[in-house]
Design an enzyme around this catalytic site. Sequence first.
Site, PDB file in Angstrom:
ATOM      1  N   GLY A  18      44.795  41.752  42.976  1.00  0.00           N
ATOM      2  CA  GLY A  18      46.042  42.337  43.468  1.00  0.00           C
ATOM      3  C   GLY A  18      46.435  43.608  42.724  1.00  0.00           C
ATOM      4  N   GLU A  34      38.331  38.082  44.165  1.00  0.00           N
ATOM      5  CA  GLU A  34      38.935  36.943  44.864  1.00  0.00           C
ATOM      6  C   GLU A  34      37.900  35.945  45.373  1.00  0.00           C
ATOM      7  OE1 GLU A  34      39.913  40.042  45.097  1.00  0.00           O
ATOM      8  OE2 GLU A  34      42.108  40.135  45.099  1.00  0.00           O
ATOM      9  N   ALA A  74      46.988  38.805  41.011  1.00  0.00           N
ATOM     10  CA  ALA A  74      48.051  37.830  41.234  1.00  0.00           C
ATOM     11  C   ALA A  74      48.079  36.850  40.070  1.00  0.00           C
ATOM     12  CB  ALA A  74      47.807  37.099  42.541  1.00  0.00           C
ATOM     13  N   GLU A  87      44.620  46.161  44.473  1.00  0.00           N
ATOM     14  CA  GLU A  87      45.221  46.340  45.803  1.00  0.00           C
ATOM     15  C   GLU A  87      46.499  47.193  45.727  1.00  0.00           C
ATOM     16  OE1 GLU A  87      44.990  42.030  46.737  1.00  0.00           O
ATOM     17  OE2 GLU A  87      44.158  42.746  48.629  1.00  0.00           O
TER      18      GLU A  87
HETATM   19  N1  COA Z   1      47.193  35.440  36.130  1.00  0.00           N
HETATM   20  C1  COA Z   1      47.849  34.888  35.091  1.00  0.00           C
HETATM   21  N2  COA Z   1      47.529  35.097  33.814  1.00  0.00           N
HETATM   22  C2  COA Z   1      46.475  35.916  33.565  1.00  0.00           C
HETATM   23  C3  COA Z   1      45.757  36.516  34.599  1.00  0.00           C
HETATM   24  C4  COA Z   1      46.157  36.261  35.935  1.00  0.00           C
HETATM   25  N3  COA Z   1      45.542  36.841  36.985  1.00  0.00           N
HETATM   26  N4  COA Z   1      44.761  37.253  34.050  1.00  0.00           N
HETATM   27  C5  COA Z   1      44.878  37.112  32.719  1.00  0.00           C
HETATM   28  N5  COA Z   1      45.923  36.310  32.433  1.00  0.00           N
HETATM   29  C6  COA Z   1      46.370  35.895  31.097  1.00  0.00           C
HETATM   30  C7  COA Z   1      45.392  34.922  30.461  1.00  0.00           C
HETATM   31  O1  COA Z   1      45.659  33.602  30.901  1.00  0.00           O
HETATM   32  C8  COA Z   1      45.697  35.115  29.004  1.00  0.00           C
HETATM   33  O2  COA Z   1      46.898  34.446  28.668  1.00  0.00           O
HETATM   34  P1  COA Z   1      46.921  33.409  27.415  1.00  0.00           P
HETATM   35  O3  COA Z   1      46.683  34.286  26.233  1.00  0.00           O
HETATM   36  O4  COA Z   1      48.312  32.855  27.471  1.00  0.00           O
HETATM   37  O5  COA Z   1      45.848  32.424  27.671  1.00  0.00           O
HETATM   38  C9  COA Z   1      45.993  36.613  28.919  1.00  0.00           C
HETATM   39  O6  COA Z   1      46.356  37.016  30.236  1.00  0.00           O
HETATM   40  C10 COA Z   1      44.804  37.444  28.477  1.00  0.00           C
HETATM   41  O7  COA Z   1      43.696  37.114  29.307  1.00  0.00           O
HETATM   42  P2  COA Z   1      42.300  36.550  28.725  1.00  0.00           P
HETATM   43  O8  COA Z   1      41.611  35.834  29.833  1.00  0.00           O
HETATM   44  O9  COA Z   1      42.507  35.817  27.442  1.00  0.00           O
HETATM   45  O10 COA Z   1      41.591  37.936  28.410  1.00  0.00           O
HETATM   46  P3  COA Z   1      40.042  38.258  28.511  1.00  0.00           P
HETATM   47  O11 COA Z   1      39.873  39.625  27.952  1.00  0.00           O
HETATM   48  O12 COA Z   1      39.229  37.148  27.905  1.00  0.00           O
HETATM   49  O13 COA Z   1      39.732  38.314  30.063  1.00  0.00           O
HETATM   50  C11 COA Z   1      40.071  38.881  32.367  1.00  0.00           C
HETATM   51  C12 COA Z   1      40.376  39.238  30.901  1.00  0.00           C
HETATM   52  C13 COA Z   1      40.883  39.838  33.236  1.00  0.00           C
HETATM   53  C14 COA Z   1      38.577  39.059  32.631  1.00  0.00           C
HETATM   54  C15 COA Z   1      40.457  37.433  32.644  1.00  0.00           C
HETATM   55  O14 COA Z   1      41.767  37.211  32.170  1.00  0.00           O
HETATM   56  C16 COA Z   1      40.425  37.077  34.116  1.00  0.00           C
HETATM   57  O15 COA Z   1      39.343  36.863  34.677  1.00  0.00           O
HETATM   58  N6  COA Z   1      41.603  36.983  34.759  1.00  0.00           N
HETATM   59  C17 COA Z   1      41.713  36.615  36.154  1.00  0.00           C
HETATM   60  C18 COA Z   1      41.385  37.818  37.005  1.00  0.00           C
HETATM   61  C19 COA Z   1      41.379  37.456  38.475  1.00  0.00           C
HETATM   62  O16 COA Z   1      40.593  36.654  38.959  1.00  0.00           O
HETATM   63  N7  COA Z   1      42.259  38.114  39.226  1.00  0.00           N
HETATM   64  C20 COA Z   1      42.305  37.982  40.631  1.00  0.00           C
HETATM   65  C21 COA Z   1      43.439  37.121  41.027  1.00  0.00           C
HETATM   66  S1  COA Z   1      43.518  37.051  42.808  1.00  0.00           S
END
Ligand code: COA
Length: 263
Positions: free
Chosen positions: A113, A136, A68, A116
């Site tokens: 998500g 989550e 999400a 999911e």
């Molecule tokens: N929602 C919104 N934006 C997201 C996102 C999310 N779930 N996951 C990643 N992004 C965005 C980041 O903010 C970043 O944008 P920016 O360049 O404008 O800052 C871009 O996508 C790339 O992500 P980044 O975090 O820089 O890459 P990374 O390789 O360092 O890490 C993840 C990748 C997936 C480990 C990390 O982005 C993350 O933990 N995301 C959240 C995952 C999560 O908890 N999902 C469950 C939601 S219920």
Amino acid sequence: MATQDPALLIERAGAVALLTLNRPDSLNAINNEIRRALPEALASFEHDPAIRAVVLRGAGPRGFCAGADIKEFRADETVTQARHRMAHGAYVESLERFSKPVIAAIHGICFGGGLEIALACDLRFASADAKLALPEVNLGLIPGAGGTQRLPRLVGLGQALDMMLTGERIDAAEAHRIGLVSRVFPDADTLFAEAMRIAEVIASKPPVAASYVKEAARSGASMSLGAALQHERDLFALLLSTEDRVEAAKAFKEKRAPNFTGR
Ligand code: COA
């Protein structure tokens, strides 16, 4: 004024529809546009006999979907407003309700998500670089679009609780070992090509039989064994009346390729 790219790309290749989550700058994080567009696309394919299978993937090199859109979370939302919005989590169910087979092609990140969505697809294929997680709990939440129910049903309670309580990611090999994905390919390009090829194989089957395989297996999972076996026999009997069943037997006897019409 520049028009924004759609968050869900819809393409067709013969009898296969290719849906691409298309927010690569946000790792294809799920926003309201995706929640709306995905069921709409499936509804349009439902009544289109030319489409017989669907492949769902993520755009860009980083992955399938990071879950999400966390930046979209609304701080000022009341609990009742959130509950109403969560009903839209039911958008994931449109994948199960859809009568035709759907393959999730998972490369790179597949979190929250995103996983999911993949869990509600019928088949999950991954590339070797895939990383899958339900993180989550780290956000003070639980999976809210079916993860707590579909993951245990797919991989068993122990493996599912391990993933959901630790929030830790697993790689493609582990996902394959526990049955979360059924095929693994060396890289994303091979994954996408093979997902399309296998979708075409599925699309070449008699379409009513393919959709009854899905219906029998899926609806049976929430029935008693007795009721599910009866349901299977009913669907089997219905297929006896189809032209495609007659054509399959005829083509076999005549040693030629069958021509299925979906009737
Ligand atoms: N929602 C919104 N934006 C997201 C996102 C999310 N779930 N996951 C990643 N992004 C965005 C980041 O903010 C970043 O944008 P920016 O360049 O404008 O800052 C871009 O996508 C790339 O992500 P980044 O975090 O820089 O890459 P990374 O390789 O360092 O890490 C993840 C990748 C997936 C480990 C990390 O982005 C993350 O933990 N995301 C959240 C995952 C999560 O908890 N999902 C469950 C939601 S219920």
